[in-house]
Scaffold this motif. Structure first.
Motif, short mmCIF file in Angstrom:
data_model
loop_
_atom_site.label_atom_id
_atom_site.label_comp_id
_atom_site.label_asym_id
_atom_site.label_seq_id
_atom_site.Cartn_x
_atom_site.Cartn_y
_atom_site.Cartn_z
N LYS A 162 0.84 -1.21 0.00
CA LYS A 162 0.00 0.00 0.00
C LYS A 162 0.87 1.26 0.00
CE LYS A 162 -3.94 2.01 2.51
NZ LYS A 162 -3.44 3.37 2.77
N TYR A 163 1.93 1.24 0.81
CA TYR A 163 2.83 2.39 0.83
C TYR A 163 3.47 2.59 -0.53
CZ TYR A 163 6.70 5.48 1.53
OH TYR A 163 7.56 6.54 1.37
N MET A 164 3.95 1.51 -1.14
CA MET A 164 4.62 1.62 -2.44
C MET A 164 3.67 2.15 -3.52
SD MET A 164 7.00 -1.80 -2.53
CE MET A 164 7.49 -1.48 -4.24
N LEU A 165 2.43 1.71 -3.48
CA LEU A 165 1.45 2.19 -4.45
C LEU A 165 1.23 3.69 -4.32
CD1 LEU A 165 -1.17 -0.69 -4.23
CD2 LEU A 165 0.04 -0.02 -6.31
N GLU A 166 1.17 4.16 -3.09
CA GLU A 166 0.83 5.56 -2.85
C GLU A 166 2.04 6.48 -2.82
OE1 GLU A 166 -1.41 5.34 0.76
OE2 GLU A 166 -3.22 4.58 -0.25
N ALA A 168 5.36 8.48 -4.22
CA ALA A 168 5.76 9.14 -5.48
C ALA A 168 6.72 8.26 -6.27
CB ALA A 168 6.40 10.49 -5.18
N SER A 169 7.38 7.33 -5.58
CA SER A 169 8.33 6.43 -6.24
C SER A 169 7.67 5.53 -7.27
CB SER A 169 9.04 5.55 -5.20
OG SER A 169 9.77 6.32 -4.29
N LEU A 170 6.35 5.34 -7.16
CA LEU A 170 5.66 4.46 -8.10
C LEU A 170 5.91 4.88 -9.55
CD1 LEU A 170 3.56 2.15 -8.57
CD2 LEU A 170 1.82 3.95 -8.56
N GLU A 171 5.97 6.19 -9.78
CA GLU A 171 6.14 6.69 -11.15
C GLU A 171 7.43 6.21 -11.79
OE1 GLU A 171 5.36 10.72 -12.13
OE2 GLU A 171 3.71 10.93 -10.71
N LEU A 172 8.43 5.88 -10.96
CA LEU A 172 9.71 5.42 -11.50
C LEU A 172 9.55 4.12 -12.28
CD1 LEU A 172 12.10 6.18 -8.49
CD2 LEU A 172 11.96 7.42 -10.66
N PHE A 173 8.61 3.28 -11.88
CA PHE A 173 8.44 2.01 -12.58
C PHE A 173 8.01 2.21 -14.03
CE2 PHE A 173 8.17 0.33 -8.20
CZ PHE A 173 9.09 -0.70 -8.32
N PHE A 174 7.25 3.27 -14.29
CA PHE A 174 6.83 3.54 -15.67
C PHE A 174 8.04 3.87 -16.55
CE2 PHE A 174 3.02 4.29 -13.17
CZ PHE A 174 2.02 3.73 -13.95
N LYS A 175 9.11 4.36 -15.93
CA LYS A 175 10.34 4.65 -16.67
C LYS A 175 11.23 3.40 -16.75
CE LYS A 175 10.24 9.45 -15.06
NZ LYS A 175 10.91 10.46 -14.21
N TYR A 176 11.30 2.68 -15.62
CA TYR A 176 12.19 1.53 -15.55
C TYR A 176 11.83 0.46 -16.57
CZ TYR A 176 13.92 3.29 -11.02
OH TYR A 176 14.48 4.05 -10.02
N SER A 204 -7.16 -2.02 -5.78
CA SER A 204 -8.46 -1.46 -6.15
C SER A 204 -8.67 -0.10 -5.49
CB SER A 204 -9.57 -2.42 -5.73
OG SER A 204 -10.84 -1.85 -5.96
N GLN A 205 -8.39 -0.02 -4.20
CA GLN A 205 -8.55 1.26 -3.48
C GLN A 205 -7.64 2.33 -4.06
OE1 GLN A 205 -7.70 0.00 0.53
NE2 GLN A 205 -9.74 -0.86 0.87
N PHE A 206 -6.42 1.94 -4.40
CA PHE A 206 -5.47 2.88 -4.98
C PHE A 206 -5.95 3.39 -6.33
CE2 PHE A 206 -2.07 3.21 -8.17
CZ PHE A 206 -1.46 4.37 -7.73
N LEU A 207 -6.40 2.48 -7.20
CA LEU A 207 -6.82 2.86 -8.54
C LEU A 207 -8.05 3.76 -8.54
CD1 LEU A 207 -6.27 -0.49 -10.50
CD2 LEU A 207 -4.86 1.58 -10.59
#
Length: 346
Positions: A162-166, A168-176, A204-207
């Motif tokens: 849950k922390y990882m989803l929320e 800001a670091s999540l956006e890095l995966f779209f680049k990686y 689901s909650q995150f999306l």
């Protein structure tokens, strides 16, 4: 007089002693700099020796089974002495063998429970910057695969996922996932996939909350010039979007004309695998009984091209051919009906 042909074995460290020895040798990597080559080499040897001892304590050594009580005591001491933080922050300083041992031991440590709590998971939750640090290092060729392994162990626990989803670091995966280094990109995709599929409720909650931001980024993956990125991101979308907990998200997704256009574009892809995956999302747009007028208009306007594409789709291999053909025929029938309705209205 008695003679001994063997040196008496050195008594093994207690869990507390080993945790403190690990802390000491990891901290020494800061003081024994590369400038003092011999001292630095000694520091790395001490790290490797203690990492081997940690692996033996946690997994046994072939002759002796691991002692659960000692493992739990060791895990608690690792949190108390902040060694888990040192593992993460010193990762790029330690040798390949030590990183391999750490990757093996990390998951075992996370699974240790004190009462009803996972003590190391609680520690990481309270030091969440460690997760961000690991994500940030996922494009470092020296440690990327170890970081990915450690993150995937963390994702098994909903509170950390849950922390990882929320974050800001999540956006890095779209680049990686689009990095030119295939091994790093593939490993990042494996972590990204686990993040979006292992904890359906949290996802689901995150999306629902971050729908616009997330799918705005995801659309770029689906339209990437890189074939592997297009194929894998579409396959992943199909996997998490069709999960029952994501029904609300799916209902919103299939109302979006822009996403319908993206999926229609993927139906024309030169890759048969991409075409098939795109069809399984496209059919949900078509089958939706509550299609908005914009969706109906796009389907009706492009019905001739769509029918050609659908007739040309290859059936899935294996035992799914019959079901696939039935679904394709239903989609074709619905598109024909929409085009007739549209012409009649016109």
């Amino acid at each position: 007089m008695s003679f001994s042909f063997f040196k008496p074995s050195k008594p093994k460290s207690t869990p507390v002693e080993l945790a403190r020895a690990l802390k000491e040798c990891l901290l020494s990597l800061d003081t024994q700099t590369v400038a003092d080559a011999r001292a630095h080499e000694k520091a790395l040897e001490d790290v490797e020796k203690n990492f081997v001892a940690m692996r033996q304590l946690l997994s046994g050594d072939g002759d002796v089974e691991p002692n659960e009580e000692q493992i739990l005591q060791f895990a608690q001491e690792m949190c108390k002495e902040d060694v888990l933080s040192l593992f993460v922050h010193k990762l790029s300083m330690i040798g390949w063998n030590s990183r391999k041992d750490l990757a093996h031991c990390w998951g075992i440590l996370l699974r240790q429970m004190v009462g009803s709590n996972y003590c190391c998971v609680d520690y990481i939750e309270n030091h969440s910057e460690l997760l961000d640090f690991l994500v940030a290092c996922c494009n470092n060729k020296d440690v990327a695969l170890t970081c990915g392994n450690m993150l995937r162990e963390c994702i098994k626990f909903p509170v950390l996922a849950k922390y990882m989803l929320e974050s800001a670091s999540l956006e890095l995966f779209f680049k990686y996932v689009e990095l030119p280094n295939f091994d790093i990109a593939s490993d990042a995709l494996a972590t990204f996939k686990d993040l979006l599929t292992k904890n359906p409720t949290e996802v689901s909650q995150f999306l629902i909350v971050h729908y616009g931001q997330f799918f705005g980024l995801y659309e770029k993956l689906l339209t990437s010039k890189n074939y592997v990125t297009r194929r894998q991101s579409l396959k992943l979308l199909l996997e998490f979007l069709l999960e029952p907990p994501n029904t609300q998200v799916m209902k919103r997704f299939i109302l979006e004309a822009d996403f319908l256009k993206v999926i229609m574009g993927l139906l024309k892809d030169t890759s048969k695998n991409i075409q098939i995956s795109a069809f399984h999302i496209f059919k949900v747009f078509v089958a939706n009984p509550n299609k908005p007028s914009e969706i109906i208009e796009i389907l009706a306007k492009n019905h001739e091209k769509l029918l050609m594409l659908l007739h040309g789709l290859p059936a899935n291999k294996g035992g799914e051919d019959e079901q696939f053909e039935e679904e394709r025929d239903l989609v074709i029938k619905e598109i024909k009906a929409l085009s007739h309705t549209s012409h009649a209205a016109g």
